[in-house]
Each structure stands twice: as structure tokens, then as C-alpha cells.
Enzyme design. Structure first.
Site, PDB file in Angstrom:
ATOM      1  N   SER A 275      57.561  68.670   2.294  1.00 47.12           N
ATOM      2  CA  SER A 275      57.863  67.659   3.310  1.00 47.12           C
ATOM      3  C   SER A 275      58.456  66.432   2.636  1.00 47.12           C
ATOM      4  O   SER A 275      58.055  66.040   1.546  1.00 47.12           O
ATOM      5  CB  SER A 275      56.618  67.323   4.116  1.00 47.12           C
ATOM      6  OG  SER A 275      55.658  66.680   3.314  1.00 47.12           O
TER       7      SER A 275
ATOM      8  N   GLY B   1      59.263  63.278   4.313  1.00 47.83           N
ATOM      9  CA  GLY B   1      59.232  62.099   5.166  1.00 47.83           C
ATOM     10  C   GLY B   1      60.377  62.111   6.164  1.00 47.83           C
ATOM     11  O   GLY B   1      60.641  63.122   6.810  1.00 47.83           O
TER      12      GLY B   1
ATOM     13  N   GLU C 222      63.390  62.368   5.790  1.00 50.79           N
ATOM     14  CA  GLU C 222      64.461  63.338   5.482  1.00 50.79           C
ATOM     15  C   GLU C 222      64.114  64.749   5.963  1.00 50.79           C
ATOM     16  O   GLU C 222      64.858  65.695   5.712  1.00 50.79           O
ATOM     17  CB  GLU C 222      64.726  63.372   3.978  1.00 50.79           C
ATOM     18  CG  GLU C 222      65.284  62.072   3.418  1.00 50.79           C
ATOM     19  CD  GLU C 222      65.320  62.115   1.901  1.00 50.79           C
ATOM     20  OE1 GLU C 222      65.974  63.020   1.345  1.00 50.79           O
ATOM     21  OE2 GLU C 222      64.663  61.267   1.289  1.00 50.79           O
ATOM     22  N   GLY C 223      62.955  64.915   6.599  1.00 50.19           N
ATOM     23  CA  GLY C 223      62.597  66.225   7.137  1.00 50.19           C
ATOM     24  C   GLY C 223      61.778  67.041   6.151  1.00 50.19           C
ATOM     25  O   GLY C 223      60.904  66.508   5.474  1.00 50.19           O
TER      26      GLY C 223
ATOM     27  N   GLY D  72      51.946  64.723   8.022  1.00 52.00           N
ATOM     28  CA  GLY D  72      51.896  65.910   7.151  1.00 52.00           C
ATOM     29  C   GLY D  72      50.879  66.912   7.677  1.00 52.00           C
ATOM     30  O   GLY D  72      51.115  68.128   7.653  1.00 52.00           O
ATOM     31  N   ASP D  73      49.750  66.417   8.155  1.00 56.99           N
ATOM     32  CA  ASP D  73      48.711  67.317   8.676  1.00 56.99           C
ATOM     33  C   ASP D  73      49.191  68.006   9.957  1.00 56.99           C
ATOM     34  O   ASP D  73      48.933  69.193  10.177  1.00 56.99           O
ATOM     35  CB  ASP D  73      47.429  66.532   8.963  1.00 56.99           C
ATOM     36  CG  ASP D  73      46.906  65.830   7.715  1.00 56.99           C
ATOM     37  OD1 ASP D  73      47.249  66.260   6.613  1.00 56.99           O
ATOM     38  OD2 ASP D  73      46.167  64.839   7.869  1.00 56.99           O
TER      39      ASP D  73
HETATM   40  N1  LIG Z   1      60.080  58.479   9.550  1.00 54.64           N
HETATM   41  C1  LIG Z   1      60.165  59.760   9.885  1.00 54.64           C
HETATM   42  N2  LIG Z   1      61.161  60.213  10.687  1.00 54.64           N
HETATM   43  C2  LIG Z   1      61.249  61.510  11.060  1.00 54.64           C
HETATM   44  N3  LIG Z   1      60.360  62.461  10.661  1.00 54.64           N
HETATM   45  C3  LIG Z   1      59.351  62.078   9.858  1.00 54.64           C
HETATM   46  C4  LIG Z   1      59.189  60.724   9.420  1.00 54.64           C
HETATM   47  N4  LIG Z   1      58.078  60.663   8.632  1.00 54.64           N
HETATM   48  C5  LIG Z   1      57.570  61.916   8.592  1.00 54.64           C
HETATM   49  N5  LIG Z   1      58.324  62.770   9.324  1.00 54.64           N
HETATM   50  C6  LIG Z   1      58.096  64.203   9.553  1.00 54.64           C
HETATM   51  O1  LIG Z   1      56.754  64.476   9.171  1.00 54.64           O
HETATM   52  C7  LIG Z   1      56.743  65.433   8.092  1.00 54.64           C
HETATM   53  C8  LIG Z   1      55.575  65.118   7.169  1.00 54.64           C
HETATM   54  O2  LIG Z   1      55.714  63.805   6.664  1.00 54.64           O
HETATM   55  P1  LIG Z   1      55.530  63.468   5.121  1.00 54.64           P
HETATM   56  O3  LIG Z   1      55.418  61.983   5.047  1.00 54.64           O
HETATM   57  O4  LIG Z   1      56.569  64.137   4.320  1.00 54.64           O
HETATM   58  O5  LIG Z   1      54.131  64.200   4.799  1.00 54.64           O
HETATM   59  P2  LIG Z   1      52.798  63.699   4.078  1.00 54.64           P
HETATM   60  O6  LIG Z   1      52.120  62.843   5.117  1.00 54.64           O
HETATM   61  O7  LIG Z   1      52.058  64.955   3.797  1.00 54.64           O
HETATM   62  O8  LIG Z   1      53.224  62.922   2.859  1.00 54.64           O
HETATM   63  C9  LIG Z   1      58.124  65.322   7.451  1.00 54.64           C
HETATM   64  O9  LIG Z   1      58.484  66.509   6.788  1.00 54.64           O
HETATM   65  C10 LIG Z   1      59.004  65.055   8.676  1.00 54.64           C
HETATM   66  O10 LIG Z   1      59.283  66.262   9.357  1.00 54.64           O
HETATM   67  O1  LIG Z   2      41.931  63.693   1.259  1.00 53.23           O
HETATM   68  P1  LIG Z   2      42.979  62.675   0.921  1.00 53.23           P
HETATM   69  O2  LIG Z   2      44.084  63.212   0.088  1.00 53.23           O
HETATM   70  O3  LIG Z   2      42.349  61.427   0.338  1.00 53.23           O
HETATM   71  O4  LIG Z   2      43.687  62.231   2.278  1.00 53.23           O
HETATM   72  C1  LIG Z   2      42.949  61.768   3.373  1.00 53.23           C
HETATM   73  C2  LIG Z   2      43.798  60.976   4.305  1.00 53.23           C
HETATM   74  O5  LIG Z   2      44.925  61.734   4.664  1.00 53.23           O
HETATM   75  C3  LIG Z   2      44.992  61.899   6.085  1.00 53.23           C
HETATM   76  O6  LIG Z   2      44.448  63.165   6.388  1.00 53.23           O
HETATM   77  C4  LIG Z   2      46.421  61.774   6.545  1.00 53.23           C
HETATM   78  O7  LIG Z   2      47.212  62.683   5.783  1.00 53.23           O
HETATM   79  P2  LIG Z   2      48.795  62.840   5.986  1.00 53.23           P
HETATM   80  O8  LIG Z   2      49.340  61.479   6.356  1.00 53.23           O
HETATM   81  O9  LIG Z   2      49.271  63.382   4.673  1.00 53.23           O
HETATM   82  O10 LIG Z   2      48.994  63.830   7.089  1.00 53.23           O
HETATM   83  C5  LIG Z   2      44.117  60.815   6.670  1.00 53.23           C
HETATM   84  O11 LIG Z   2      43.502  61.174   7.883  1.00 53.23           O
HETATM   85  C6  LIG Z   2      43.086  60.597   5.583  1.00 53.23           C
HETATM   86  O12 LIG Z   2      42.685  59.259   5.568  1.00 53.23           O
END
Ligand SMILES: Nc1ncnc2c1ncn2[C@@H]1O[C@H](COP(=O)(O)OP(=O)(O)O)[C@@H](O)[C@H]1O
Ligand SMILES: O=P(O)(O)OC[C@H]1O[C@](O)(COP(=O)(O)O)[C@@H](O)[C@@H]1O
Length: 317
Positions: A224, A226, A228-229, A260-261
Site C-alpha cells: 500500500s 497511501g 498513490e494507491g 490500511g486495515d
Molecule cells: N490520501 C489518500 N488518498 C487516496 N487513497 C488513500 C489515501 N491514503 C490511503 N489511501 C488508500 O488506503 C490504502 C492504505 O493506506 P496506507 O496509508 O498505504 O496504509 P497503512 O495505513 O497500512 O500505512 C492505500 O493503498 C490507498 O488505497
Molecule cells: O499495532 P500497531 O502497529 O502499533 O498499530 C496499531 C494502530 O494501527 C491502527 O490499527 C491503524 O492502522 P492503519 O492506519 O495501518 O490501518 C490503529 O487502530 C492502532 O492505533
């Protein structure tokens, strides 16, 4: 279509989201609002899957002193509560939301004694059948060895279960160094770079790294990225999927907590349908974007998510 999905959150958290006009290090802030949500990676995945209509059970370790907020969420969504209670308080993770984005302050959480680990195995496998999906997600608490996910993957695979792993740091490294690998992983760019030991600035390098992992036996690698998809890499090929964010919070603040979740939940929902790679990419992305800016681990109706999934832009990566 397979049966129940089990999510495992060894280190859940109460997410305290504090909305600020502007975050300035060292300044005194008057918050506009605060809300508390039951969270942690597997809890969020379970909650999104329940919104989609999938039967789900949630386990992991829950501090016995502040269980109510978790029990309320699980009961409200019909999620089977299989959490092992441990002494102490589940951590509070602070999410500072301002127009520039989200700042996460994740705390360590209570220590878990190895004896509690013995209770986790049956809590995961109860009622499962070969082919069912188990999600192992998030950090490991103090007291639990970094190779715990690796050991769980081996045990769960022996029972024919498909394991989806969303982890980082040493826990991810140990799971990826093991003989028996998960079915699917979903690192973000930073987590993949940590594993690779090098920056991966281009899509080509990300797909190469994902393919290297796939070549070792992981069926589906999703990275993932952010806004950028994400890239989805499997035997069928490599796809890049993205969809611009559809809404934003008050004053332009867009909480990305839990996106992400939600993506992991969408991937699992599609795997449960035995869907092909494009559907996996569409649903994973639609769940993530549907979650953006929404408070708590909640999705809109399945019809809204399906409409988003039809709009996801897909290209070969
Ligand atoms: N600002 C955003 N605009 C569009 N899609 C987003 C944005 N932020 C997150 N996403 C979507 O959410 C998915 C997970 O977000 P990401 O930040 O990569 O994961 P994580 O929370 O695990 O770090 C991305 O792959 C994308 O599809
Ligand atoms: O177990 P970690 O890595 O500390 O992450 C826990 C945190 O991540 C989250 O699950 C959110 O995760 P994402 O933004 O990656 O989807 C929150 O609910 C929680 O506070």
C-alpha cells in the site's frame, strides 16, 4: 465461499483521536474534539468485515481493566469475542488530526506472559476449516517473542488455514525468513523498505521486491502506497489500483487511521469469494477509500463500497 474469518490482534489499542486546528510541536493546544474507538489492526479488520456481512471472530490479548469499549464494538457488530484477557490496561494510541494530516503516537501496551500465548492457539482455530482465512495483524506486545507470527503461520498452515499477515519490523522479518510463509502480506512502502533494507522509490522497484517475495511462496503481495494507491502482485500478474479520496473531515482534515486495515479487510472479503486479482485490487482499494475520513473502524453500506470498487482505476504494474 469459505466460512468464518478469524482476526488476531496481539496488541490492540483504544484509539484516541484528537482534532486540532494546527499541530505545533512545543505549543499548548486547545483541542476541538476527541473521540475514543476500539482499535488495533485486527480489531479494525474484523469490524470492516462485519460491516460487509462476513462472519468473523476476533482474538488477541485484551487488558482486563478496560475491556468495555471493545466488548461494545464486538457486540454491536456481531463479532465473536475470543480475546484472551490479560492483567493490566489495553494501551491508548493517540491520533492527532489537523489539516496537514494525522500524527500517530502509538504506546507499548501491557506486557503479556508466555502462558497467555498458549490460550491463543485454540482461540484462533476454534470452528475453522481448511481454506478459512486468519488475519494476523499489528505489533506484538512486550513479552511476546518477535518470531511469534512465524510460529503461528506454521501452525495455522498445518491446519490448511490461509494466513494474511499485516506486520512490521522484526515480527515481519521473522515471518518472511521462515520456511512456511503466509498466504498474503500487506506491507506499506515503509515496511517493505525496512524488510528490503533499501529505499524503493519507484513502482518498478516495489514490484520487483514484491515479486521476490512471491517467488519465495507468498501467493499475494499487496504493497500500500497511501494516496498513490497500492500494487497487487500474484501469479496472475501485477496491478496498480488507486482511487482519489472521496471525502474529508472538518476543515480539510482527512484521517487516514485504519485505511490500511480496511484494505486488508477488502482483500480478505475478495479472497473469501475466491475472486481473481482484479476484484481483490478493486475491493481492497474500495474498502480503504471508503474508510478514509470516517470516524472509527466503520464502512459505509456494501452498496456504497461496491459503487466505489467499480470506479477504482486499475492498470498493469
Ligand atoms: N490520501 C489518500 N488518498 C487516496 N487513497 C488513500 C489515501 N491514503 C490511503 N489511501 C488508500 O488506503 C490504502 C492504505 O493506506 P496506507 O496509508 O498505504 O496504509 P497503512 O495505513 O497500512 O500505512 C492505500 O493503498 C490507498 O488505497
Ligand atoms: O499495532 P500497531 O502497529 O502499533 O498499530 C496499531 C494502530 O494501527 C491502527 O490499527 C491503524 O492502522 P492503519 O492506519 O495501518 O490501518 C490503529 O487502530 C492502532 O492505533
Amino acid at each position: 465461499m469459505s466460512g468464518i474469518v478469524v482476526t488476531v490482534t496481539p496488541n490492540p489499542a483504544v484509539d484516541a483521536t484528537v482534532t486540532l486546528d494546527a499541530l505545533r510541536p512545543g505549543a499548548v493546544h486547545r483541542a476541538r474534539a476527541v473521540r475514543h474507538d476500539a482499535g488495533g489492526k485486527g480489531v479494525n479488520v474484523a469490524s470492516c468485515l462485519a460491516d460487509w456481512g462476513v462472519p468473523v471472530a476476533a482474538t488477541g490479548f485484551l487488558g482486563a481493566d478496560n475491556t468495555a469499549i471493545f466488548e461494545r464494538l464486538l457486540a454491536a457488530k456481531g463479532i465473536a469475542d475470543r480475546f484472551v484477557r490479560v492483567p493490566g490496561e489495553t494501551r491508548i494510541n493517540v491520533k492527532l488530526l489537523d489539516p496537514a494530516g494525522t500524527t500517530d503516537i502509538n504506546l507499548p501496551g501491557p506486557a503479556v506472559l508466555p502462558a497467555a500465548l498458549a490460550e491463543l492457539g485454540p482461540a484462533i482455530t476454534d470452528g475453522t476449516a481448511p481454506g478459512d482465512l486468519v488475519v494476523l495483524a499489528g505489533s506484538l506486545p512486550v513479552g511476546i517473542a518477535p518470531d511469534t507470527y512465524a510460529a503461528l503461520v506454521a501452525r495455522l498452515r498445518e491446519r490448511g488455514l490461509r494466513v494474511v499477515l499485516d506486520a512490521s519490523g522484526p515480527a515481519l522479518a521473522a515471518a518472511l525468513a521462515a520456511d512456511r510463509l503466509p498466504w498474503c502480506i500487506k506491507p506499506n512502502r515503509h515496511e517493505l523498505e525496512e524488510w528490503a533494507g533499501a529505499p524503493l522509490p519507484t513502482l518498478t522497484e516495489i514490484v520487483l521486491a514484491a515479486n521476490a517475495l512471491r517467488g519465495r511462496g507468498i501467493g499475494l503481495v499487496v504493497v500500500s502506497l497511501g494516496e498513490e494507491g497500492a500494487v497487487f502482485v500474484a501469479a496472475e500478474g501485477a496491478l496498480r489500483a488507486r482511487l482519489p479520496a472521496v471525502g474529508s473531515g472538518r476543515d480539510g482534515a482527512l484521517s487516514t487511521v485504519g485505511a490500511g486495515d480496511a484494505m486488508v479487510a477488502g482483500i480478505v472479503a475478495a479472497l473469501r469469494e475466491e475472486a481473481g486479482l482484479e476484484r481483490v485490487a478493486r475491493l481492497g482499494t474500495a474498502f480503504a477509500v471508503a474508510k478514509l475520513g470516517r470516524p472509527g473502524p466503520n464502512l459505509p453500506t456494501p452498496a456504497v463500497v461496491e459503487a466505489l470498487s467499480a470506479r477504482v482505476e486499475i492498470a498493469a504494474a
